[in-house]
Design an enzyme around this catalytic site. Structure first.
Site, PDB file in Angstrom:
ATOM      1  N   HIS A 289      -4.149  -5.886 -12.267  1.00 42.61           N
ATOM      2  CA  HIS A 289      -4.457  -5.486 -10.890  1.00 42.61           C
ATOM      3  C   HIS A 289      -4.196  -3.999 -10.636  1.00 42.61           C
ATOM      4  O   HIS A 289      -4.121  -3.575  -9.477  1.00 42.61           O
ATOM      5  CB  HIS A 289      -3.658  -6.339  -9.883  1.00 42.61           C
ATOM      6  CG  HIS A 289      -3.820  -7.818 -10.091  1.00 42.61           C
ATOM      7  ND1 HIS A 289      -5.032  -8.457  -9.927  1.00 42.61           N
ATOM      8  CD2 HIS A 289      -2.927  -8.768 -10.466  1.00 42.61           C
ATOM      9  CE1 HIS A 289      -4.875  -9.742 -10.181  1.00 42.61           C
ATOM     10  NE2 HIS A 289      -3.617  -9.959 -10.519  1.00 42.61           N
TER      11      HIS A 289
ATOM     12  N   ARG B  59      -2.005   6.080   2.903  1.00 42.10           N
ATOM     13  CA  ARG B  59      -1.684   7.267   2.095  1.00 42.10           C
ATOM     14  C   ARG B  59      -2.897   7.596   1.241  1.00 42.10           C
ATOM     15  O   ARG B  59      -3.849   6.823   1.154  1.00 42.10           O
ATOM     16  CB  ARG B  59      -0.499   6.967   1.178  1.00 42.10           C
ATOM     17  CG  ARG B  59      -0.735   5.733   0.305  1.00 42.10           C
ATOM     18  CD  ARG B  59       0.369   5.481  -0.683  1.00 42.10           C
ATOM     19  NE  ARG B  59       0.228   4.188  -1.360  1.00 42.10           N
ATOM     20  CZ  ARG B  59      -0.601   3.946  -2.358  1.00 42.10           C
ATOM     21  NH1 ARG B  59      -1.405   4.913  -2.816  1.00 42.10           N
ATOM     22  NH2 ARG B  59      -0.656   2.750  -2.912  1.00 42.10           N
TER      23      ARG B  59
END
Length: 267
Positions: free
Chosen positions: A4, A61
């Protein structure tokens, strides 16, 4: 991806056409506005084989792959993030832009693809990073550093740009050949494998590329004797550099580096 985590990123996505890209962008903006979000952020979506996309998550972010966006947009997103945080407004048009060329990012990890991508911590005996037009290396590791097992094993982000996707890939393949890390194993051989794979080159690949396509037996392994000799040369060069007078600008700062840092835009 592996476990992932992204390993290779590219922009623009070969899976998206302008219409789908615009719809996805509109959804991303709508989500951010619905929560009153201000600042740098990233929306992640998953695209299925029927070209339907699904919201996955929002990262408040900049993400690791932001350099590929910078390369195809011409804007320094870090500078814009700081500018907005200081009360300023974005210094580029709000309407969607058309990607300029194509960019590719390979995450260079201290992992051994021969051993199932097992971690490969240890001292970096020698390091040579690629250079040249439209090649960018974002790194926090240098020769003599030690890669530990306590943190993320990423050594650097290697990014290339080209007028076309094929040109960006060719430039990346050349850069990977020039990238040398001595003392630890890295996933550079895997990247060279991927960039030669016909499915990757076609652009019709998925996040399961490693599980479906990777074969360790097809990796091109470096010659141990050559690597040892290069490590010696690197050590000699580093020793000479430490005793040589600085060149370039005041305080040893290169005028080329100063110029690059003063230019907010790539183009």
């Amino acid at each position: 991806q592996r476990r992932h985590q992204k390993v290779i990123e590219e922009s623009p996505s070969p899976a998206l056409d302008p219409e789908l890209r615009a719809r996805m962008g509109e959804v991303a903006v709508r989500i951010a506005k619905s929560v009153g979000y201000v600042g740098a952020g990233t929306m992640e979506f998953l695209l299925d084989s029927d070209r339907r996309f699904y919201f996955l998550e929002m990262n408040t972010r900049l993400q690791v792959e932001h350099p590929v966006t910078e390369m195809v947009s011409g804007y320094d997103l870090v500078a814009e993030q700081i500018h907005v945080a200081g009360g300023g407004r974005l210094r580029f048009p709000e309407e969607p832009f058309e990607p300029r060329g194509a960019a590719l990012e390979c995450r260079i990890y201290a992992e051994d693809p021969d051993a199932g991508f097992a971690p490969s911590p240890g001292p970096v005996v020698g390091l040579t990073v690629p250079e040249g037009p439209y090649v960018r290396v974002d790194s926090g590791v240098q020769s003599g550093d030690v890669v530990t097992s306590y943190y993320d094993p990423m050594i650097s982000k290697l990014v290339t740009w080209g007028h076309t996707r094929a040109e960006a890939i060719r430039r990346m393949k050349r850069a990977l050949l020039e990238y040398l890390v001595v003392g630890i194993r890295t996933n550079i051989p895997f990247h060279r494998f991927a960039l030669d794979d016909e499915v990757f080159l076609s652009g019709d690949y998925s996040i399961r590329f490693i599980e479906e396509r990777f074969e360790a037996k097809k990796l091109v392994r470096p010659d141990a004797a050559l690597a040892a000799r290069i490590a010696c040369l690197l050590a000699e060069t580093a020793a000479a550099a430490r005793t040589a007078p600085a060149a370039g600008g005041e305080g040893g700062t290169s005028y080329w580096n100063l110029s690059a840092r003063q230019n907010r835009r790539w183009r």
